[in-house]
Design an enzyme around this catalytic site. Structure first.
Site, PDB file in Angstrom:
ATOM      1  N   HIS A 180      16.070  98.518 -89.060  1.00 24.47           N
ATOM      2  CA  HIS A 180      17.207  99.010 -89.842  1.00 24.47           C
ATOM      3  C   HIS A 180      17.700  97.875 -90.726  1.00 24.47           C
ATOM      4  O   HIS A 180      18.051  96.790 -90.242  1.00 24.47           O
ATOM      5  CB  HIS A 180      18.319  99.516 -88.933  1.00 24.47           C
ATOM      6  N   GLU A 183      20.984  95.471 -90.346  1.00 21.58           N
ATOM      7  CA  GLU A 183      21.216  94.805 -89.067  1.00 21.58           C
ATOM      8  C   GLU A 183      20.683  93.375 -89.121  1.00 21.58           C
ATOM      9  O   GLU A 183      19.723  93.012 -88.447  1.00 21.58           O
ATOM     10  CB  GLU A 183      20.601  95.637 -87.947  1.00 21.58           C
ATOM     11  N   ARG A 238      20.613 101.165 -94.742  1.00 19.62           N
ATOM     12  CA  ARG A 238      19.997 101.261 -93.407  1.00 19.62           C
ATOM     13  C   ARG A 238      18.522 101.626 -93.446  1.00 19.62           C
ATOM     14  O   ARG A 238      17.722 101.124 -92.663  1.00 19.62           O
ATOM     15  CB  ARG A 238      20.762 102.312 -92.591  1.00 19.62           C
ATOM     16  N   HIS A 306      17.762  95.531 -82.506  1.00 19.57           N
ATOM     17  CA  HIS A 306      18.739  96.169 -83.396  1.00 19.57           C
ATOM     18  C   HIS A 306      20.087  95.454 -83.253  1.00 19.57           C
ATOM     19  O   HIS A 306      20.245  94.535 -82.479  1.00 19.57           O
ATOM     20  CB  HIS A 306      18.942  97.635 -83.000  1.00 19.57           C
ATOM     21  N   GLU A 381      20.076  96.400 -78.500  1.00 28.21           N
ATOM     22  CA  GLU A 381      21.186  96.285 -79.442  1.00 28.21           C
ATOM     23  C   GLU A 381      21.866  94.934 -79.207  1.00 28.21           C
ATOM     24  O   GLU A 381      22.453  94.702 -78.142  1.00 28.21           O
ATOM     25  CB  GLU A 381      22.197  97.416 -79.241  1.00 28.21           C
TER      26      GLU A 381
END
Length: 418
Positions: A180, A183, A238, A306, A381
């Site tokens: 993405h 990020e 994104r 991410h 994440e």
């Protein structure tokens, strides 16, 4: 008249390519407390278009905060409060935090052996490619660069292979960042860990052990077109940059050919979670998938990095049901999370994607596990929990890299012995 038309065309073209400003945009925590409030947010989420109403954390359930970036003087803030939702301002000017990301904290600026490169700042794609070239030149005896394919706009998708020749079994470990585009902490963390794995090899016993235990396949920036676009035009972009009707881009983490375009993915081309016209429609996704398929018999673990939320996640994403290997997968995630918090006390949660963040079909981790049978497949994440969101200050890159490297060491050991 003809000259006037030319000038107008040039002006329109320049406007289309102008850098998006987020001055006056604000990011809010919004907490739905009833089913009706949740449905309101879900409907807004479905209709939200790029650049204006931007859900950084989508609606997931009652009493679970949603994070949403809104344009100046948005009437939605009043609407949320009118219907009784808790609404709290988190970022008062999104552009200010975008500008702050490019400020360098010199006390967190270690230089690697490869070439002058500041691991404590964010870098554009050109600088990252220079770093890839430099570091693989310095460590030519144990690294090589592999072009896994070309992007939609013709950019090279470059992967670093590390192999010391001492791999104890047929073990491969694949990790990627930047699927993405916005990020930024993801590529920065992957780059830092890679630099440490090479610069500290032969010095740090644990790093030497994990480097010797696997053939490493490291993709610092997956979505090269989207990442480049966040630097030149729109920091909050994104998706990929392919064209679909009036809109651009596909969510490359909804485009994998496993339970494609079901829960947690959109068929609307303007949506940030657009799954694409078909599975593997995106040349970037297909190129990486083909590379993994070629090495699936040796790859024992896969991580897709991410941001944000501080989660170490296992399959499945497409359903809340747990796979047969969940206990082993989650034990590996726990080992990673336990090791991660030692340096800075940063706490991560672990569990399956659908259960601890949201349902997301057509994801990389589901495909590597479900289709390619790579048992230890994860989506991670990184920092933070929402104070800065996608706009994590550069001063947090090194701490993120250090703690994630500790997690990686622990996971490598767990996977090797299981």
């Amino acid at each position: 008249m003809r000259l006037l038309i030319i000038y107008i065309c040039i002006a329109v073209w320049a406007l289309a390519d102008a850098k998006v400003s987020y001055h006056g945009f604000q990011m809010y925590d919004v907490v739905p407390k009833t089913n009706l409030q949740l449905r309101i947010l879900q409907e807004i989420y479905k209709e939200a278009k790029q650049d204006e109403i931007d859900f950084w954390v989508p609606p997931r359930g009652i009493n679970i905060p949603v994070q949403i970036s809104l344009p100046p003087k948005s009437e939605l803030v009043g609407t949320f409060r009118l219907v009784g939702m808790d609404t709290r301002l988190v970022i008062d000017d999104v552009q200010h935090y975008i500008d702050q990301q490019n400020k360098v904290d010199l006390k967190f600026s270690p230089q690697g052996k490869a070439a002058p490169f500041n691991y404590g700042e964010y870098h554009n794609l050109s600088a990252i490619n220079d770093w890839i070239t430099n570091i693989t030149t310095v460590y030519a005896s144990m690294t090589k660069v592999i072009e896994v394919g070309k992007s939609f706009e013709g950019r090279s998708i470059r992967l670093i292979q590390i192999d010391t020749g001492k791999v104890k079994q047929k073990n491969g470990f694949f990790m990627e960042g930047g699927i993405h585009a916005r990020e930024w902490i993801s590529p920065a963390t992957v780059i830092y860990m890679t630099g440490q794995m090479l610069d500290r090899y032969g010095i740090d016993a644990k790093i030497t052990d994990i480097v010797d235990s696997y053939t490493w396949y490291i993709l610092p920036v997956f979505n090269v077109d989207g990442y480049a676009y966040t630097w030149t035009t729109d920091r909050n972009w994104r998706k990929t940059r392919s064209k679909h009707g009036a809109c651009y881009g596909v969510d490359p983490n909804r485009n994998w050919d496993y339970e494609w375009c079901k829960e947690g993915a959109s068929k609307e081309p303007c949506s940030d979670t657009y799954c694409g016209p078909s599975a593997f429609s995106e040349v970037e996704v297909k190129a990486v998938a083909d590379f993994i398929s070629m090495h699936k018999d040796t790859i024992k673990a896969f991580i897709d990095f991410h941001s944000y939320s501080q989660l170490w996640m296992t399959p499945w994403g497409y359903t809340k049901k747990l796979p047969a290997d969940y206990e082993d997968q989650n034990a590996g995630a726990k080992a990673a999370c336990d090791a991660l918090q030692v340096d800075y006390g940063t706490k991560y949660e672990h569990g399956s994607i659908a259960n601890i963040i949201y349902e997301a079909s057509g994801s990389s981790a589901d495909w590597t596990y479900g289709a390619e049978k790579i048992k230890y497949s994860y989506g991670v994440e990184l920092r933070d929990k929402g104070k800065y969101g996608f706009l994590l200050p550069a001063e947090e890159i090194i701490p993120s890299g250090k703690e994630t490297l500790e997690a990686l060491k622990a996971l490598c050991t767990y996977v090797f012995h299981h």
